[in-house]
Every structure is written in C-alpha cells, then in structure tokens.
Write a protein that holds these residues in place. Structure first.
Motif, PDB file in Angstrom:
ATOM      1  N   ALA A   3       0.991 -64.444  -1.965  1.00  0.00           N
ATOM      2  CA  ALA A   3      -0.317 -64.192  -2.589  1.00  0.00           C
ATOM      3  C   ALA A   3      -0.849 -62.782  -2.298  1.00  0.00           C
ATOM      4  CB  ALA A   3      -1.327 -65.239  -2.124  1.00  0.00           C
ATOM      5  N   PHE A   4      -0.131 -62.008  -1.484  1.00  0.00           N
ATOM      6  CA  PHE A   4      -0.605 -60.651  -1.211  1.00  0.00           C
ATOM      7  C   PHE A   4      -0.586 -59.797  -2.463  1.00  0.00           C
ATOM      8  CE2 PHE A   4       0.757 -60.916   3.488  1.00  0.00           C
ATOM      9  CZ  PHE A   4      -0.517 -61.283   3.865  1.00  0.00           C
ATOM     10  N   MET A   5      -1.630 -58.976  -2.593  1.00  0.00           N
ATOM     11  CA  MET A   5      -1.713 -58.068  -3.724  1.00  0.00           C
ATOM     12  C   MET A   5      -1.384 -56.649  -3.257  1.00  0.00           C
ATOM     13  SD  MET A   5      -2.310 -60.399  -5.923  1.00  0.00           S
ATOM     14  CE  MET A   5      -2.722 -59.626  -7.475  1.00  0.00           C
ATOM     15  N   GLU A   6      -1.518 -55.703  -4.183  1.00  0.00           N
ATOM     16  CA  GLU A   6      -0.948 -54.373  -3.994  1.00  0.00           C
ATOM     17  C   GLU A   6      -1.251 -53.704  -2.650  1.00  0.00           C
ATOM     18  OE1 GLU A   6      -0.727 -52.192  -7.694  1.00  0.00           O
ATOM     19  OE2 GLU A   6      -1.119 -50.356  -6.554  1.00  0.00           O
ATOM     20  N   GLN A   7      -2.540 -53.687  -2.287  1.00  0.00           N
ATOM     21  CA  GLN A   7      -2.909 -52.974  -1.062  1.00  0.00           C
ATOM     22  C   GLN A   7      -2.302 -53.639   0.167  1.00  0.00           C
ATOM     23  OE1 GLN A   7      -5.306 -50.171  -1.090  1.00  0.00           O
ATOM     24  NE2 GLN A   7      -4.166 -49.854   0.812  1.00  0.00           N
ATOM     25  N   ALA A   8      -2.381 -54.971   0.209  1.00  0.00           N
ATOM     26  CA  ALA A   8      -1.873 -55.716   1.362  1.00  0.00           C
ATOM     27  C   ALA A   8      -0.364 -55.501   1.511  1.00  0.00           C
ATOM     28  CB  ALA A   8      -2.198 -57.204   1.214  1.00  0.00           C
ATOM     29  N   VAL A   9       0.340 -55.477   0.391  1.00  0.00           N
ATOM     30  CA  VAL A   9       1.790 -55.268   0.411  1.00  0.00           C
ATOM     31  C   VAL A   9       2.102 -53.854   0.887  1.00  0.00           C
ATOM     32  CG1 VAL A   9       3.864 -55.141  -1.029  1.00  0.00           C
ATOM     33  CG2 VAL A   9       2.204 -56.980  -1.394  1.00  0.00           C
ATOM     34  N   GLU A  10       1.400 -52.886   0.334  1.00  0.00           N
ATOM     35  CA  GLU A  10       1.657 -51.486   0.670  1.00  0.00           C
ATOM     36  C   GLU A  10       1.400 -51.202   2.152  1.00  0.00           C
ATOM     37  OE1 GLU A  10       0.120 -48.531  -2.107  1.00  0.00           O
ATOM     38  OE2 GLU A  10      -0.471 -47.332  -0.382  1.00  0.00           O
ATOM     39  N   ASP A  11       0.272 -51.720   2.679  1.00  0.00           N
ATOM     40  CA  ASP A  11      -0.059 -51.484   4.090  1.00  0.00           C
ATOM     41  C   ASP A  11       1.072 -51.954   5.004  1.00  0.00           C
ATOM     42  OD1 ASP A  11      -2.501 -50.448   3.439  1.00  0.00           O
ATOM     43  OD2 ASP A  11      -3.638 -52.287   3.866  1.00  0.00           O
ATOM     44  N   ARG A  12       1.623 -53.111   4.700  1.00  0.00           N
ATOM     45  CA  ARG A  12       2.638 -53.710   5.574  1.00  0.00           C
ATOM     46  C   ARG A  12       3.989 -53.017   5.447  1.00  0.00           C
ATOM     47  NH1 ARG A  12      -1.475 -56.923   4.530  1.00  0.00           N
ATOM     48  NH2 ARG A  12      -2.046 -58.622   5.951  1.00  0.00           N
ATOM     49  N   LEU A  13       4.362 -52.701   4.211  1.00  0.00           N
ATOM     50  CA  LEU A  13       5.648 -52.013   4.020  1.00  0.00           C
ATOM     51  C   LEU A  13       5.602 -50.618   4.645  1.00  0.00           C
ATOM     52  CD1 LEU A  13       6.529 -53.045   0.344  1.00  0.00           C
ATOM     53  CD2 LEU A  13       7.574 -53.893   2.450  1.00  0.00           C
ATOM     54  N   LYS A  14       4.461 -49.966   4.506  1.00  0.00           N
ATOM     55  CA  LYS A  14       4.320 -48.611   5.026  1.00  0.00           C
ATOM     56  C   LYS A  14       4.338 -48.619   6.555  1.00  0.00           C
ATOM     57  CE  LYS A  14       1.803 -45.546   2.545  1.00  0.00           C
ATOM     58  NZ  LYS A  14       0.489 -45.245   1.961  1.00  0.00           N
ATOM     59  N   ASP A  15       3.523 -49.490   7.145  1.00  0.00           N
ATOM     60  CA  ASP A  15       3.424 -49.512   8.603  1.00  0.00           C
ATOM     61  C   ASP A  15       4.773 -49.805   9.257  1.00  0.00           C
ATOM     62  OD1 ASP A  15       1.511 -49.664  11.046  1.00  0.00           O
ATOM     63  OD2 ASP A  15       2.769 -51.460  11.230  1.00  0.00           O
ATOM     64  N   SER A  16       5.539 -50.693   8.642  1.00  0.00           N
ATOM     65  CA  SER A  16       6.806 -51.115   9.249  1.00  0.00           C
ATOM     66  C   SER A  16       7.937 -50.147   8.951  1.00  0.00           C
ATOM     67  CB  SER A  16       7.190 -52.496   8.714  1.00  0.00           C
ATOM     68  OG  SER A  16       7.424 -52.412   7.316  1.00  0.00           O
ATOM     69  N   GLY A  17       7.737 -49.243   7.977  1.00  0.00           N
ATOM     70  CA  GLY A  17       8.819 -48.357   7.549  1.00  0.00           C
ATOM     71  C   GLY A  17       9.972 -49.132   6.945  1.00  0.00           C
ATOM     72  N   ALA A  18       9.652 -50.181   6.191  1.00  0.00           N
ATOM     73  CA  ALA A  18      10.697 -51.018   5.600  1.00  0.00           C
ATOM     74  C   ALA A  18      11.607 -50.191   4.706  1.00  0.00           C
ATOM     75  CB  ALA A  18      10.054 -52.140   4.789  1.00  0.00           C
ATOM     76  N   SER A  19      12.934 -50.435   4.812  1.00  0.00           N
ATOM     77  CA  SER A  19      13.862 -49.663   3.979  1.00  0.00           C
ATOM     78  C   SER A  19      14.401 -50.487   2.817  1.00  0.00           C
ATOM     79  CB  SER A  19      15.016 -49.122   4.825  1.00  0.00           C
ATOM     80  OG  SER A  19      15.670 -50.188   5.476  1.00  0.00           O
ATOM     81  N   ILE A  20      14.363 -51.813   2.948  1.00  0.00           N
ATOM     82  CA  ILE A  20      14.834 -52.657   1.844  1.00  0.00           C
ATOM     83  C   ILE A  20      13.802 -53.758   1.591  1.00  0.00           C
ATOM     84  CG2 ILE A  20      16.643 -54.260   1.063  1.00  0.00           C
ATOM     85  CD1 ILE A  20      18.682 -52.690   2.500  1.00  0.00           C
ATOM     86  N   LEU A  21      13.605 -54.066   0.318  1.00  0.00           N
ATOM     87  CA  LEU A  21      12.704 -55.153  -0.058  1.00  0.00           C
ATOM     88  C   LEU A  21      13.459 -56.091  -0.994  1.00  0.00           C
ATOM     89  CD1 LEU A  21       9.761 -56.386  -0.303  1.00  0.00           C
ATOM     90  CD2 LEU A  21       9.513 -54.938  -2.327  1.00  0.00           C
TER      91      LEU A  21
END
Ligand code: 6R9
Length: 566
Positions: free
Chosen positions: A130-148
């Motif tokens: 249920a996460f929307m754009e901002q919530a998704v971006e904050d988490r991917l950015k903070d973690s430095g995720a390389s694959i989704l």
C-alpha cells in the motif's frame, strides 16, 4: 479480575516457568546445521533442510489463497523456486550484502524471491504494497537498494529518476521496456543452487519503522534472528510438524516476516498465505477451508470480527483452531472474553517490536491469562520497568518497558545510523519507548507509547513523516499530527494545519489534503480528521508540541507549558 486457565492439550513446552529459570540461548543452536559447520543461511534452515528430508519433502509448505485463486507448493517446490530466484539475481550481478527490495502483493513468488535473496547472502527489503511514491522512494533511497522486484502496477509508484543506486528492476506481469521480465528470467534459471554460507552476524533483512522524529528508520536484522524465530515458533506458537498455521500480517511488516515466514517454516509447519481484502466472511472461510490450527493475528482485526457479530462466526466451522495469538497493539480484555465465548478459544497476547525482531513478552499456552496483561518474558529474556536513569523500578510502578540486551533476534543496527541505534540503550537495557507496569507475579501490563508514534490499526505511523508530506500540499503552511483514541482502530490520525494565505477552510479542501497523503504516502497514514488552526504550538527551539495538541484534543490538563513559544 478474572484469570483464564491455561490452554488444554499437549504443548512443546510443558513447564514454561522451569524453562525460564534454566534456559540459555546456546542450547537452541544445537538444532541447526551450523552448530556443526559454523556457517548458516536462514533460507537453508527454513526451506532446504525440510526439502532434503524425505519425510517432509512433499509436505505442503505454502497454501496461497486470494479470492478464488489457490496455489499450493511443497517444501521441494519452494526450494526449487527460490533457487531459481537466487540464480536470477546472481545473473544480474547481485551479491552478498546488496539490498534487494520486494514491492508486490502477497503471492507465492514473493516468498520464492525472498528466499532467493537470502540464498545469495543479500539483504531483503520487503515493502508494504500500500506504500505510495514518497514512502517507496524514502526507503529505497535510504537503503541504497540496487535491485527491486515488483509488479507492473506497483512500478508506477517507483520514481527511478530519483534513485541512482537502483540498477535493476525485475517486473512480474511485465509489459514495460527498460526493465527485466520476472517470468522470463525465472524460466531460464536453474533449480539448483548452493546457498551462500554466512556468519550469524551477516545481514538478512531491512524493515522500515516509524519513530517520532525523522523519516522511517531501517531496522537491520542479521541471520542470527532465526534462532529466536525458531524458538518462539516452537514454544509460543507451539507449532507441531502437522500444524496448518496462518499469520494474517503482510510481509511488509515485521510480523509478516518473523512469523509469516521464519517461525512457521523453521518449525516445518504448513503456512497459509492469504491475499485480498479483509472481510469477516473471507477470513473465516480461510480457517474453515484450510483447517487452520494455529492463528496469529492482531487486535484491530479481532475487533472488526467481533463487530461483525457472533452469527458470521457461528456460520463457519472454526473447530480446527487449537491456538490463537495476537500482536501489535493492546489486546482489549473484552475481546479475550468475546473470543472465549464465540470461538471457544482464549487469545494469547504477545509483545515485541520491529527492532526486537521476535516475541519477548508472551502469554505462553501453559500460563494463566490475566486479560489486559501481555504476559511474561520468554526464556532467555530479562525484562524490567526502569526509570530514565536506568534504575529498575519495583512492581506496580509505571516506567520504561526495557529488556536486557543480548537476545538473538535483536536488530544489528539502524541502517546508516549507528548513533540512533546506540540511543536505544541505557545501562545495558534496551528501552522500548513503551510505558508499562509489572505486577508481583511478573506479568507485564502495557500503558502506552512514551513518544509521539501513532499506532493505528496495528500500524506504526511517525507524525513527522505525515507532517512533512502535509506541508508539501500547496494550501498547507504548517502541520502537526497526533494519535487520537478510537474504539476500532486503537488510534486514528488527526492533523492540525495552518493554511497559506488565500486558502479557506472547506470540506473539499480537507478531503483533497487527505487524498494527497493517501496517494503520496499510504492509506493508513492519511489523517481521518483534519482541523484548520491559526497556529501550531511549538517550543522555543521550534519543536512541535504534539503533547499539547493531544491534551487539548482529549480535554486533559496541559501540563508543563514553560517551553512554549510566545
Ligand atoms: C511486532 C510489532 C511495536 C509497538 C510496540 C507497542 C505496540 C506491540 C503489543 C503492543 C500492546 C501488545 N505493541 N505488541 N502494544 N500490546 N501485545 O507490532 O512491531 O510495528 O514495530 O510495533 O507496537 O507500542 O512498541 P511494531
């Protein structure tokens, strides 16, 4: 007070008090292969170990139900499918320590991918669908995720322009250019894979949770957490090999991984996974159809089931249920009495947090339940009520609910923020942020959160995250967000806002602002009430005084206002 007698029947632990006196965590490690080899991988212990055992290889590991869709996988199938996922990730260059995120609805491939990530030694980051754009971006950015790994629909909420570290995107039901097709990659991948052997301290999982300040923080768990997932699955969920178990939590939240994945599978149980929307009928049908024996759910769901009435419960055969447990919020005594009458089952409350990784305070099946109490610490865990200086307080005194550091499922750190991690401790005690009391028999009684974190329908929401989003709205100047008590949801979110010049209060504007949060963050973070005010109370140093707003809202004394700005 009415005490409820222990649960009848055979249990994995018959003398909980004795185990509490004698148990040491090192005893539990003997149940795993790494006790002999010195190396481990939680995916191997949860899945491959059973698939390699002829007596369990063809047992159902997973039963997935979403509306009319049903899918069943044995331990062998889950092993092979997760091996394919591991090979797929490896072929894209993923390696040990990388953060690989999952953003998809509950489905069997979520679990295959999850274990695939663990098998290559990478760190899994499950995101709530249920996460929307901002919530998704904050988490991917903070973690430095390389694959989704995501779906075509959810991919629309991923703003890849803002995520330079995100190298590869794998998409289920793929129709998009510039990303990888999950089905194609999986079909090409071998079903053979030797898990990467790891150390207990190696990272396994990142769950974002809300605090009262700042954006959500990445709670980083290590493979060692599985020792406690296994132990509590055995002792507290009381799982037997032939149990059909259902945890209602989504794997985007910690309950959905610790007890929607590890607890049941480390103990070799059959795990029911239900997708789709909550309705009392749908939920009761799952129990009836799959003959669920052990059920782990949440007060907010139980309150909705109770509100739906006894008739809908009685019109389903729930006689398979042996053991029912709850987590996430205070479990109302009325709900325990109601369940005893309608289901013929007591509900066993359990207390723990994203940070603690697994259950810490519980109502063990052999313990008498005191409705309203969360129970007692599990074996190997020492809990106490302490003051702000770290002194242990006597029974019946309110204070910080704290746990002596040193249990296996404790987070490793807060991702990228060791300082934040260190701030959880006083004198070797982990301080939970909850206030509670202990009684003379050692039962713990929850009182409330000590910070501003809101618990709405069992989901923690940080006021800062909502406030930050609110002020992005063109009509909003300042915002403050509080939790307001609510019968069904525990708390609802109430926002106080000041409007930019030229905007006037109206129903339409308030609804528009609500939708703005719903579409930007998530539905559960959207304020149910919005009040327009002329100013927001702040301290002289500029901190929002949510405590004052809450006191005013609830008609309570305002307390100390000496730091209030003029
Ligand atoms: C597992 C989970 C943690 C916070 C926790 C507390 C509240 C959890 C509770 C409970 C009363 C219980 N909480 N269990 N309150 N009784 N049995 O819920 O993790 O999402 O991090 O929430 O939830 O306030 O501090 P998380």
């Amino acid at each position: 007070m009415k005490m409820l007698a222990p649960l009848a029947g055979k249990h994995n632990v018959t003398d909980f008090e004795a185990l509490r006196q004698t148990f040491e965590w090192s005893q539990m490690e003997r149940d795993f292969s790494w006790f002999h080899t010195g190396k481990l991988n939680a995916a191997y212990e949860a899945i491959d170990r059973h698939a390699e055992n002829p007596a369990k290889a063809d047992q159902l590991a997973l039963i997935f139900q979403d509306g009319q869709t049903e899918e069943k996988w044995t331990f062998t199938q889950l092993k092979e499918r997760s091996n394919q996922a591991a090979n797929m990730l490896k072929s894209l260059g993923a390696a040990k320590g990388d953060r690989v995120f999952l953003f998809m609805p509950r489905c069997p491939d979520f679990y295959a991918s999850f274990f695939g990530i663990l098998k290559i030694g990478a760190v899994a980051g499950p995101l709530f669908e249920a996460f929307m754009e901002q919530a998704v971006e904050d988490r991917l950015k903070d973690s430095g995720a390389s694959i989704l790994i995501t779906t075509a629909e959810l991919l629309q909420r991923v703003n890849r322009d803002n995520l330079p570290e995100l190298k590869e995107v794998i998409v289920l039901e793929c129709e998009t250019d510039g990303v990888h097709d999950y089905t194609e990659l999986m079909d090409q991948a071998s079903t053979e894979f030797e898990p990467v052997w790891l150390d207990k301290e190696d990272g396994m999982l990142l769950h974002y949770t809300s605090g009262s300040t700042g954006k959500p923080k990445g709670v980083y768990h290590a493979h060692r957490a599985m020792i406690q997932h296994y132990a509590t699955g055995k002792w507290i969920l009381d799982l037997q090999e032939d149990d059909v178990y259902w945890c209602t939590a989504d794997p985007g939240w910690v309950t959905g991984t610790s007890y929607g994945i590890f607890g049941p599978w480390l103990n070799g149980a059959t795990n029911v996974i239900a997708g789709g929307r909550f309705t009392p009928e749908a939920w009761y049908k799952i129990i009836e159809k799959h003959k669920v024996t052990v059920w782990y759910t949440a007060p907010t769901a139980l309150r909705k089931l109770a509100a739906a009435g006894d008739e809908v419960a009685h019109s389903h055969d729930l006689s398979s249920l042996r053991h029912v447990l709850s987590v996430g919020e205070p479990l109302n005594p009325e709900i325990i009495y109601w369940a005893e009458e309608v289901y013929g089952k007591r509900i066993h409350d359990t207390w723990w947090m994203t940070e603690t990784g697994a259950m810490l305070i519980v109502n063990h099946p052999t313990l008498s339940i005191k409705p309203g109490a969360m129970g007692k610490p599990i074996p190997g865990v020492e809990a106490a009520i302490i003051d702000d200086a770290g002194n242990v307080l006597p029974a019946h005194t309110s204070g910080n609910l704290a746990v002596k550091a040193g249990w296996p499922s404790m987070m490793k750190t807060i991702w990228g923020n060791q300082e934040k991690f260190d701030s959880y401790f006083i004198n070797g005690w982990y301080v939970s942020g909850d206030s509670a009391k202990m009684d003379e028999e050692g039962y713990f009684w929850f009182e409330g959160r000590l910070d501003d974190v809101i618990n709405t329908s069992g989901k923690l929401v940080g006021p800062f995250e909502v406030e930050s989003k609110l002020i992005e709205h063109y009509a909003v100047t300042e915002a403050a967000v509080i939790g307001k008590p609510d019968e069904e949801r525990g708390e609802i979110i109430k926002a106080f806002i000041t409007l930019d010049k030229g905007h006037k209060d109206s129903m339409e504007l308030r609804e528009e602002i609500r939708q703005f949060i719903k579409k930007g963050l998530s539905a559960h973070a959207a304020p149910r009430e919005i009040e327009i005010v002329t100013s927001i109370p702040k301290t002289r140093s500029g901190k929002i005084m949510r405590r004052l707003l809450r006191a005013k809202e609830l008609g309570l004394p305002l307390g100390d206002t000496s730091t209030l700005e003029e």
